[in-house]
Design a protein around this motif. Structure first.
Motif, mmCIF file in Angstrom:
data_model
loop_
_atom_site.group_PDB
_atom_site.id
_atom_site.type_symbol
_atom_site.label_atom_id
_atom_site.label_comp_id
_atom_site.label_asym_id
_atom_site.label_seq_id
_atom_site.Cartn_x
_atom_site.Cartn_y
_atom_site.Cartn_z
ATOM 1 N N ARG A 130 151.363 -19.926 83.734
ATOM 2 C CA ARG A 130 151.546 -21.376 83.664
ATOM 3 C C ARG A 130 151.303 -22.038 85.021
ATOM 4 O O ARG A 130 150.576 -23.040 85.115
ATOM 5 N N SER A 131 151.900 -21.479 86.076
ATOM 6 C CA SER A 131 151.711 -22.046 87.415
ATOM 7 C C SER A 131 150.274 -21.856 87.886
ATOM 8 O O SER A 131 149.724 -22.715 88.589
ATOM 9 N N LEU A 132 149.666 -20.738 87.512
ATOM 10 C CA LEU A 132 148.277 -20.483 87.892
ATOM 11 C C LEU A 132 147.355 -21.541 87.292
ATOM 12 O O LEU A 132 146.472 -22.078 87.976
ATOM 13 N N GLU A 133 147.543 -21.849 86.024
ATOM 14 C CA GLU A 133 146.724 -22.876 85.376
ATOM 15 C C GLU A 133 146.941 -24.240 86.030
ATOM 16 O O GLU A 133 145.990 -25.000 86.248
ATOM 17 N N ARG A 134 148.197 -24.523 86.343
ATOM 18 C CA ARG A 134 148.504 -25.815 86.957
ATOM 19 C C ARG A 134 147.885 -25.924 88.346
ATOM 20 O O ARG A 134 147.325 -26.958 88.713
ATOM 21 N N ALA A 135 147.980 -24.853 89.125
ATOM 22 C CA ALA A 135 147.413 -24.861 90.471
ATOM 23 C C ALA A 135 145.893 -25.048 90.424
ATOM 24 O O ALA A 135 145.324 -25.828 91.204
ATOM 25 N N ASN A 136 145.229 -24.360 89.519
ATOM 26 C CA ASN A 136 143.773 -24.502 89.398
ATOM 27 C C ASN A 136 143.393 -25.922 88.984
ATOM 28 O O ASN A 136 142.390 -26.472 89.464
ATOM 29 N N LYS A 137 144.176 -26.509 88.097
ATOM 30 C CA LYS A 137 143.891 -27.872 87.666
ATOM 31 C C LYS A 137 144.055 -28.854 88.827
ATOM 32 O O LYS A 137 143.241 -29.772 89.004
ATOM 33 N N LEU A 138 145.103 -28.665 89.620
ATOM 34 C CA LEU A 138 145.314 -29.533 90.786
ATOM 35 C C LEU A 138 144.214 -29.341 91.822
ATOM 36 O O LEU A 138 143.769 -30.309 92.452
ATOM 37 N N LEU A 139 143.757 -28.110 92.010
ATOM 38 C CA LEU A 139 142.659 -27.853 92.945
ATOM 39 C C LEU A 139 141.378 -28.551 92.487
ATOM 40 O O LEU A 139 140.621 -29.084 93.320
ATOM 41 N N ASN A 140 141.128 -28.558 91.200
ATOM 42 C CA ASN A 140 139.962 -29.279 90.682
ATOM 43 C C ASN A 140 140.081 -30.776 90.937
ATOM 44 O O ASN A 140 139.090 -31.442 91.264
ATOM 45 N N GLU A 141 141.290 -31.307 90.802
ATOM 46 C CA GLU A 141 141.502 -32.726 91.069
ATOM 47 C C GLU A 141 141.289 -33.047 92.551
ATOM 48 O O GLU A 141 140.743 -34.097 92.890
ATOM 49 N N ILE A 142 141.725 -32.133 93.418
ATOM 50 C CA ILE A 142 141.494 -32.335 94.852
ATOM 51 C C ILE A 142 140.002 -32.357 95.143
ATOM 52 O O ILE A 142 139.510 -33.196 95.917
ATOM 53 N N GLN A 143 139.250 -31.451 94.533
ATOM 54 C CA GLN A 143 137.803 -31.408 94.730
ATOM 55 C C GLN A 143 137.159 -32.718 94.269
ATOM 56 O O GLN A 143 136.285 -33.263 94.951
ATOM 57 N N ASP A 144 137.605 -33.236 93.125
ATOM 58 C CA ASP A 144 137.074 -34.514 92.640
ATOM 59 C C ASP A 144 137.394 -35.643 93.611
ATOM 60 O O ASP A 144 136.552 -36.515 93.881
ATOM 61 N N LEU A 145 138.624 -35.638 94.144
ATOM 62 C CA LEU A 145 139.008 -36.673 95.111
ATOM 63 C C LEU A 145 138.169 -36.592 96.382
ATOM 64 O O LEU A 145 137.760 -37.610 96.947
ATOM 65 N N GLN A 146 137.895 -35.384 96.851
ATOM 66 C CA GLN A 146 137.092 -35.213 98.057
ATOM 67 C C GLN A 146 135.660 -35.680 97.838
ATOM 68 O O GLN A 146 135.057 -36.306 98.715
ATOM 69 N N VAL A 147 135.111 -35.391 96.657
ATOM 70 C CA VAL A 147 133.764 -35.876 96.334
ATOM 71 C C VAL A 147 133.757 -37.399 96.295
ATOM 72 O O VAL A 147 132.840 -38.052 96.808
ATOM 73 N N HIS A 148 134.803 -37.967 95.714
ATOM 74 C CA HIS A 148 134.948 -39.417 95.638
ATOM 75 C C HIS A 148 134.943 -40.041 97.023
ATOM 76 O O HIS A 148 134.204 -40.990 97.301
ATOM 77 N N GLU A 149 135.770 -39.515 97.922
ATOM 78 C CA GLU A 149 135.862 -40.058 99.274
ATOM 79 C C GLU A 149 134.556 -39.858 100.036
ATOM 80 O O GLU A 149 134.120 -40.741 100.769
ATOM 81 N N GLY A 150 133.940 -38.695 99.875
ATOM 82 C CA GLY A 150 132.680 -38.433 100.564
ATOM 83 C C GLY A 150 131.586 -39.370 100.128
ATOM 84 O O GLY A 150 130.805 -39.876 100.953
ATOM 85 N N PHE A 151 131.505 -39.663 98.843
ATOM 86 C CA PHE A 151 130.470 -40.571 98.365
ATOM 87 C C PHE A 151 130.720 -41.988 98.823
ATOM 88 O O PHE A 151 129.793 -42.726 99.142
ATOM 89 N N LYS A 152 131.981 -42.394 98.869
ATOM 90 C CA LYS A 152 132.297 -43.737 99.353
ATOM 91 C C LYS A 152 131.822 -43.924 100.784
ATOM 92 O O LYS A 152 131.265 -44.954 101.138
ATOM 93 N N ARG A 153 132.023 -42.885 101.612
ATOM 94 C CA ARG A 153 131.550 -42.978 103.001
ATOM 95 C C ARG A 153 130.031 -43.047 103.052
ATOM 96 O O ARG A 153 129.452 -43.817 103.820
#
Length: 333
Positions: free
Chosen positions: A222-245
């Protein structure tokens, strides 16, 4: 009360079957009505009678508060415990606090939860918790187990962090979860710490915490799935910020070139040039657009720019709807 059989033989029979105490006292009668007759409304005045008679006050007070919670009267249970806990022994105060915390949570009274969690930590710090013993017998899901003072400290700190998260006080929640993990490593607590860091924009720190969950807690599915999902969200956020710049850099570069060229253009040429980048009428439009929840693919952006430059572009064109960014998941305690 008429028609009830409180004879010795009858009491022995239902006490064994329903795990209620034997005897003919106000508390025993209240428990029979609660558990055997399954009439919680009628059990409450019987619990009051037991408290007023001094019959197992601690048990009667806790049981009555729990029944009140089940009936949607948690606020009454809180006031009852506060009003009569002084009649209970010192050893009973800890369990009364636990009932209070449950009632506070039910009522959404987060501030009072935080105060009580801090009180519990204070008792641990001064060696008062567990009546001065290093461990105590606890119960969870009907099973007994030994709980150490370190495990209890970690549990309380984790609950304190969760309460701070409900107030969106993520810096305080981060501190609580870090201390909780110091006393006892736990994948779920680490995931909550990762969320606290993400909410503060500390994506690198959050990634490190969550990657440790993936690497060291692979058996906790359960925690493994949650951690992977949060890591994917972080990656999406980083792509978002990088494109904005990147988008801001492209616009600023073209805007500077346009300013240099416009000084030597005729009025007619300026009118065309003003529409050359027909996506925006001013830099404020860009800022507003960049503050949205979506992103345009960079290749699509460059293709759109080239199309606008190579045509007359007399009509104002809006950017297409951006791809929606999935919001962060709800936490779990």
């Amino acid at each position: 009360m008429m028609g009830r059989d409180y004879s010795s033989e009858h009491m022995k029979g239902f006490s064994v079957m329903h795990k209620v105490p034997t005897g003919d006292t106000p508390y025993v009668r209240a428990k029979q009505v609660q558990l055997v007759e399954k009439n919680p409304e009628e059990a409450i005045p019987l619990f009051w009678a037991a408290i007023n008679a001094g019959d197992r006050v601690e048990s009667a007070l806790k049981d009555m508060a729990i029944v009140m919670k089940q009936l949607g009267r948690a606020d009454e249970g809180i006031e009852a415990i506060k009003s009569f806990r002084h009649r209970c022994s010192l050893q009973a105060q800890e369990s009364l606090d636990n009932v209070l915390l449950d009632l506070y949570k039910t009522c959404g009274r987060v501030d009072e939860q935080i105060v009580l969690f801090k009180k519990k930590l204070h008792l641990i710090q001064h060696g008062i918790a567990f009546n001065g013993n290093p461990t105590k017998t606890a119960r969870s899901h009907g099973k007994k187990f030994r709980l150490s003072i370190k495990e209890e400290t970690s549990r309380i700190l984790s609950n304190l962090g969760w309460a701070y998260m409900q107030q969106h006080n993520y810096p305080a929640a981060e501190v609580a979860y870090r201390k909780a993990l110091y006393y006892a490593v736990d994948a779920n607590k680490a995931c909550n710490l990762g969320v606290c860091l993400m909410r503060q924009g500390k994506t690198k720190d959050a990634s490190m915490v969550l990657e440790n969950v993936v690497f060291f807690h692979e058996k906790d599915v359960r925690s493994l799935e949650r951690a992977n999902k949060l890591l994917n969200e972080i990656q999406d956020l980083q792509v978002h910020e990088g494109f904005k710049r990147s988008l801001s850099t492209v616009f600023n570069h073209n805007h500077d070139d346009y300013e240099k060229e416009s000084t030597s253009l005729s009025d007619g040429e300026k009118q065309y040039s003003n529409n050359k980048f027909g996506f925006f009428s001013s830099s404020s439009d860009v800022i507003e657009l960049l503050s949205g929840d979506n992103l345009l693919n960079m290749a699509d952006w460059e293709a759109r720019i080239n199309t606008e430059v190579n045509t007359s572009c007399k009509k104002y064109r809006r950017l297409p709807v951006f791809e929606e960014i999935v919001p962060l998941n709800e936490f779990s305690p």
